[in-house]
Every structure is written in C-alpha cells, then in structure tokens.
Design a protein around this motif. Sequence first.
Motif, PDB file in Angstrom:
ATOM      1  N   GLN A  31       0.844  -1.184   0.000  1.00  0.00           N
ATOM      2  CA  GLN A  31       0.000   0.000   0.000  1.00  0.00           C
ATOM      3  C   GLN A  31       0.882   1.237   0.000  1.00  0.00           C
ATOM      4  O   GLN A  31       1.717   1.398   0.888  1.00  0.00           O
TER       5      GLN A  31
ATOM      6  N   ALA B 223      -0.497   9.202  -1.847  1.00  0.00           N
ATOM      7  CA  ALA B 223      -1.222   8.964  -3.096  1.00  0.00           C
ATOM      8  C   ALA B 223      -0.269   9.061  -4.283  1.00  0.00           C
ATOM      9  O   ALA B 223       0.572   9.955  -4.336  1.00  0.00           O
TER      10      ALA B 223
ATOM     11  N   SER C 111      -8.147  -1.667  -0.756  1.00  0.00           N
ATOM     12  CA  SER C 111      -9.200  -0.984  -1.506  1.00  0.00           C
ATOM     13  C   SER C 111     -10.065  -0.132  -0.585  1.00  0.00           C
ATOM     14  O   SER C 111     -10.496   0.952  -0.969  1.00  0.00           O
TER      15      SER C 111
ATOM     16  N   CYS D   9      -9.082   1.502   2.057  1.00  0.00           N
ATOM     17  CA  CYS D   9      -8.339   2.721   2.411  1.00  0.00           C
ATOM     18  C   CYS D   9      -8.500   3.807   1.357  1.00  0.00           C
ATOM     19  O   CYS D   9      -8.281   4.984   1.642  1.00  0.00           O
ATOM     20  N   GLU D  10      -8.880   3.420   0.158  1.00  0.00           N
ATOM     21  CA  GLU D  10      -9.059   4.393  -0.924  1.00  0.00           C
ATOM     22  C   GLU D  10     -10.470   4.984  -0.938  1.00  0.00           C
ATOM     23  O   GLU D  10     -10.721   5.949  -1.633  1.00  0.00           O
TER      24      GLU D  10
ATOM     25  N   GLN E 207     -11.249   6.329   4.742  1.00  0.00           N
ATOM     26  CA  GLN E 207     -10.148   7.251   4.533  1.00  0.00           C
ATOM     27  C   GLN E 207      -9.754   8.024   5.797  1.00  0.00           C
ATOM     28  O   GLN E 207      -8.571   8.171   6.088  1.00  0.00           O
TER      29      GLN E 207
ATOM     30  N   LYS F  26      -2.455   5.998   5.495  1.00  0.00           N
ATOM     31  CA  LYS F  26      -2.366   6.903   4.364  1.00  0.00           C
ATOM     32  C   LYS F  26      -1.714   8.188   4.858  1.00  0.00           C
ATOM     33  O   LYS F  26      -1.848   8.554   6.022  1.00  0.00           O
TER      34      LYS F  26
END
Length: 133
Positions: A32, A36, A60, A62-63, A68, A77
């Motif tokens: 991951q 971004a 997926s 986390c997107e 988020q 992230k």
Amino acid sequence: MSKPTAAVRESTYERDMHRCVSCGVMVSLSFQHRRAVGNGGSKIRPTCEDGLTLCLLCNSKCETLALQARALYFGWKVRRWVKDPSRVPVYYPHEFEWFRLVGTRRERITAGEAHEMMRDVYGDEHETWRAAA
C-alpha cells in the motif's frame, strides 16, 4: 510514485511480519502506497516508509471515503504534500501499538508521542480524523 522495487516490497512485508497492518490477515497481501500516487504515478521510487502491507480488501477500503479518515488517523495513508512519510506514525491495531517507521524497522512509541507527531504534521486536521475514527 512508481512501483516499489522487489527489495523494498519484501522489506516492507518483513517489517510488517507478512500480515495486513489493518486487519492482521496473512493472505492476499499487497504493498500500500501511504502517499497517493495519482493517475500516471511518479518517477520517484517508494521507500519502505512510503509503504505498508495491507490485504487487498483493506487496501481498496483505504481508498474509499468510508475508511479514509481512519486510514489517515492511523497513518496508513499520508497526505500527498507530506515530504517525509517517516514523520507520520503508524498504528497496528492487531498489536495495539503505535510505531514510527525508520527504513526497514519499526520503533515502538507511545500513543501520546504518536498524537504529538500527527499534530506536528497535520495540526488540527488530525483531530477531525480522530473523531471520525
């Protein structure tokens, strides 16, 4: 960022003990990108601090907007503008511990230290994610 090298990918998996940082499973793992990559990626190769081990499902999630805020709060992230992702600690919920990522190592830190590091990077925005997480 472009894809990680095979060595960075394997070192990241080893650092994370070959399990998903989010849910702890040990199957269907992926690298991951914490920052971004955007459409088309970047010419900068990610380091171990730029990545985490997540299963395909958690990766997926986390997107999506649903996870988020939690992903940002836990350091899974990192905002694109953060130049040094090692300044953002990572929470490993299956270990109930916060860590600072240093190359291929994890350094255990207290929740208070993690909160302070997050506030240094994100300011009050971190509190918004904390409430949502």
